[in-house]
Design a protein around this motif. Structure first.
Motif, PDB file in Angstrom:
ATOM      1  N   ILE A  66      53.820  29.106  30.806  1.00  0.00           N
ATOM      2  CA  ILE A  66      54.090  29.933  31.991  1.00  0.00           C
ATOM      3  C   ILE A  66      52.778  30.259  32.707  1.00  0.00           C
ATOM      4  CG2 ILE A  66      54.927  32.185  32.778  1.00  0.00           C
ATOM      5  CD1 ILE A  66      56.927  32.089  30.418  1.00  0.00           C
ATOM      6  N   ALA A  67      51.767  30.644  31.933  1.00  0.00           N
ATOM      7  CA  ALA A  67      50.477  30.989  32.534  1.00  0.00           C
ATOM      8  C   ALA A  67      49.855  29.775  33.211  1.00  0.00           C
ATOM      9  CB  ALA A  67      49.533  31.532  31.478  1.00  0.00           C
ATOM     10  N   VAL A  69      51.510  27.196  34.634  1.00  0.00           N
ATOM     11  CA  VAL A  69      52.241  26.869  35.863  1.00  0.00           C
ATOM     12  C   VAL A  69      51.858  27.820  37.009  1.00  0.00           C
ATOM     13  CG1 VAL A  69      54.531  26.775  36.917  1.00  0.00           C
ATOM     14  CG2 VAL A  69      54.152  25.773  34.659  1.00  0.00           C
ATOM     15  N   CYS A  70      51.753  29.114  36.706  1.00  0.00           N
ATOM     16  CA  CYS A  70      51.429  30.062  37.776  1.00  0.00           C
ATOM     17  C   CYS A  70      49.934  30.356  37.875  1.00  0.00           C
ATOM     18  CB  CYS A  70      52.171  31.385  37.554  1.00  0.00           C
ATOM     19  SG  CYS A  70      53.938  31.212  37.499  1.00  0.00           S
ATOM     20  N   GLY A  71      49.242  30.250  36.748  1.00  0.00           N
ATOM     21  CA  GLY A  71      47.841  30.686  36.713  1.00  0.00           C
ATOM     22  C   GLY A  71      46.870  29.665  37.269  1.00  0.00           C
ATOM     23  N   PRO A  73      47.355  27.483  39.816  1.00  0.00           N
ATOM     24  CA  PRO A  73      47.304  27.648  41.288  1.00  0.00           C
ATOM     25  C   PRO A  73      46.554  28.912  41.707  1.00  0.00           C
ATOM     26  CG  PRO A  73      49.510  27.034  40.612  1.00  0.00           C
ATOM     27  CD  PRO A  73      48.738  27.282  39.354  1.00  0.00           C
ATOM     28  N   LEU A  74      46.792  30.013  40.972  1.00  0.00           N
ATOM     29  CA  LEU A  74      46.084  31.257  41.290  1.00  0.00           C
ATOM     30  C   LEU A  74      44.575  31.068  41.126  1.00  0.00           C
ATOM     31  CD1 LEU A  74      46.040  34.295  41.896  1.00  0.00           C
ATOM     32  CD2 LEU A  74      46.334  34.700  39.449  1.00  0.00           C
ATOM     33  N   LEU A 145      46.751  36.028  29.441  1.00  0.00           N
ATOM     34  CA  LEU A 145      46.655  35.123  30.595  1.00  0.00           C
ATOM     35  C   LEU A 145      45.264  35.147  31.249  1.00  0.00           C
ATOM     36  CD1 LEU A 145      46.809  36.900  33.481  1.00  0.00           C
ATOM     37  CD2 LEU A 145      49.171  37.123  32.810  1.00  0.00           C
ATOM     38  N   VAL A 149      43.353  31.948  33.239  1.00  0.00           N
ATOM     39  CA  VAL A 149      43.074  32.016  34.678  1.00  0.00           C
ATOM     40  C   VAL A 149      41.561  31.986  34.927  1.00  0.00           C
ATOM     41  CG1 VAL A 149      43.262  33.439  36.750  1.00  0.00           C
ATOM     42  CG2 VAL A 149      45.220  33.207  35.213  1.00  0.00           C
TER      43      VAL A 149
END
Lengths: 264, 358
Positions: A66-67, A69-71, A73-74, A145, A149
């Motif tokens: 999950i981290a 997939v979203c992290g 891009p962030l 996370l 990141v």
């Protein structure tokens, strides 16, 4: 070796530094050598122990995915774009490192609990967090996370933006220049972030114990056996966990190192 | 084959970045032209190229390619090749992978890609490097790979950002000739940014001088150095003797450069049509023919004396040397001692080794 003892200052630094290394290595070594292989084998055959180790590994893996997939891009945005409030976003990413993890457990309970808005919304899909595997994933995600990141951001920062610009002039869309240039070049950092985050998730206790005591992850199981039955009974579980975590950590580090060496 | 010769028009372009500002830039580059943008380092020339390529948002202005307005197009749809000063090769790809990058994006047939990569690498003489990683290459090799990568997709326009500046002098000369040859063979419209005047003269059909984010003069190399349009251009270009001529083999290790009717002995390893420059302070003036080691001596008439304070620039016209006045720098003191004035006959002399051929 000679460089370590080149002068008196360095020699005294060696002594001081060794104290710290010993402080980590000695207790680990004590624990690992305290239990006989036979006892360890018996512990491993204990279904409760195996289930909890399996749960720990899987939950941490899901949190890491999950981290990722979203992290990622962030992390890319933080490395490339300046925007108002960027300092705030960067601060928020680092918060989980500084707050007590038991407090994180309380905070998550207050947002994901049964009677909360989010808790009920997820409940519609049959997902509950309190005393359930999704709660464990949520706790692990929250507390670890930052590692992924931050590592990914450093990776992207090291990629010259002009490489992406050249890719664009050669016909690459923004997506293509990301997947073909930025991502592969930042991969080494991202991978080390993945390993770090996953390992950090495995060892989480404070937040999980409040949000989801059951089903028991390995650190919680260890704590429970210590509380109920004492040191002798909990030690083999501790030994087993330390060994498994060390082994996976070393294995991942080695494969990650080798892959990027040949990739460069 | 796509059309490799796009014309470019830049109309009233303004760009505002944190460090650089471009003001009201207007440029017209003809199809197939080799156009040089010349200006001091840090004057926003790179930003101008990036703006043409579509990598920066414009505050104002339009960019036309073959008359088509591309101002709103993203860089990947413009068909403009870009080569940076420090090459910007993809470090995770081999040389072949770098060159094939743009073709692979176009989802071309494997075999076609391979053929075109091979063809382009042979054109640039890097066929033997195909499996190497960029980090293992020399600067000159990296720049050739960067050129091949940009040219293999057949851009309508090629943008070169200080392509020779990061190279050591020996390499620079070779690659400079290479750029000229590539342009003759492929004919791709090229905009080349540099701070080096001789580079601009050697390669450019026309030169635009840029200063503090504005275009201050556009013209042929000759126009720029013979008729600088402003104090800045005159200072930046400096006072020089620049000639164009043909090299012929000579004796004793010298070559003979014929320019507009006179012959000059020079030392160089180049051949064919070249440029030559002589610094005004390297030319010696005398009223009698000098017996010295200088291989080159010409009799001429003083047509102009320009007083610059301590030093004086004396222009000597050599009969038969069309448009090839020699500008010599002497001190005010020697001017007075020799009693030089306009119309007087004098001898100029300079060593073959002081002539820079490029």
């Amino acid at each position: 070796m000679r460089a370590l003892f080149a002068n008196k200052m360095r020699a005294s630094f060696v002594v001081l530094g060794s104290l710290l290394i010993l402080f980590i290595a000695w207790p680990l070594l004590r624990t690992v050598t305290a239990s006989s292989p036979v006892l360890l084998w018996q512990t491993l055959l204990d279904e409760e122990v195996r289930d909890s180790i399996g749960l720990t590994f899987t939950a941490s893996l899901v949190a890491t995915v999950i981290a990722f997939v979203c992290g990622v891009p962030l992390a890319y945005l933080l490395a490339r774009a300046d925007f108002p409030g960027k300092w705030l976003v960067e601060g928020i990413i680092d918060v989980p490192i500084v707050v007590p993890h038991s407090a994180v457990g309380i905070a998550l309970l207050m947002t994901l609990g049964r009677r909360t808005l989010l808790g009920q919304a997820f409940g519609l899909f049959g997902i509950k967090f309190v005393s359930a595997a999704p709660g464990i994933v949520a706790a692990m995600l929250f507390v670890s996370l930052s590692f992924l990141v931050n590592a990914a951001r450093e990776g992207f920062e090291a990629v010259d933006p002009r490489l992406e610009r050249v890719a664009r002039t050669l016909g690459a869309s923004p997506w293509q220049s990301f997947w073909r240039v930025s991502f592969p070049l930042a991969w080494r950092s991202i991978l080390s972030g993945i390993i770090l985050m996953w390992a950090r998730g495995l060892s989480e206790f404070g937040a999980i114990v409040i949000l989801a005591y059951h089903p028991m992850v390995a650190p919680v199981l260890l704590y429970e056996r210590f509380e109920s039955f004492g040191l002798n009974y909990s030690r083999p579980v501790a030994t087993l966990m330390i060994l498994i975590c060390l082994a996976t950590f070393v294995a991942l580090r080695l494969t990650a190192g080798r892959k990027t060496e040949s990739g460069e | 084959m796509e059309n490799r010769k796009g014309s470019v028009q830049v109309r009233g372009l303004w760009v505002d970045l944190a460090e650089f500002h471009l003001r009201e830039i207007n440029l017209d580059v003809a199809a197939g032209e080799y156009f040089v943008i010349l200006g001091p380092t840090g004057g926003g020339k790179t930003v101008l190229l990036e703006a043409i390529a579509g990598l920066h948002q414009l505050r104002k202005g339009r960019i036309l390619l073959d008359g088509e307005d591309v101002t709103g197009l993203p860089p990947e749809q413009r068909g403009i090749g870009f080569v940076y000063q420090d090459y910007m090769l993809f470090p995770h790809l081999s040389v072949a992978g770098n060159i094939a990058f743009g073709l692979e994006l176009r989802r071309m047939d494997r075999q076609v890609i391979e053929e075109r990569v091979t063809e382009m690498s042979q054109l640039l003489g890097i066929g033997h490097l195909m499996h190497r990683r960029p980090v293992t290459l020399s600067g000159g090799e990296q720049q050739r790979v960067a050129l091949a990568r940009a040219l293999v997709v057949e851009p309508r326009l090629l943008l070169l950002d200080e392509p020779l500046s990061a190279l050591d002098p020996g390499m620079r000369e070779g690659l400079q000739r290479e750029l000229g040859r590539l342009h003759r063979e492929l004919g791709t419209t090229t905009i080349h940014v540099t701070h080096d005047f001789e580079e601009a003269v050697a390669l450019g059909d026309r030169i635009a001088v840029v200063h503090e984010g504005r275009v201050v003069q556009v013209g042929s190399p000759e126009e720029i150095f013979r008729k600088p349009g402003s104090e800045f251009v005159a200072r930046f270009v400096g006072v020089r003797n620049i000639f164009r001529g043909e090299l012929h083999p000579g004796e004793d290790g010298y070559q003979t450069l014929s320019l507009n009717g006179i012959q000059i002995a020079v030392v160089t390893e180049l051949s064919g049509r070249v440029h030559a420059s002589i610094r005004p302070e390297d030319i010696v003036l005398s009223q009698e023919p000098l017996r010295s080691s200088a291989r080159n001596s010409f009799r001429g008439r003083i047509v102009d004396i320009a007083d610059r304070g301590v030093v004086v620039y004396v222009t000597v016209r050599v009969p038969g040397a069309l448009r090839s006045d020699f500008i010599c720098m002497i001190t005010r003191r020697s001017l007075e001692e020799m009693g030089l004035r306009e119309g007087l006959e004098v001898y100029t002399a300079f060593k073959a080794s002081t002539v820079h051929v490029f």
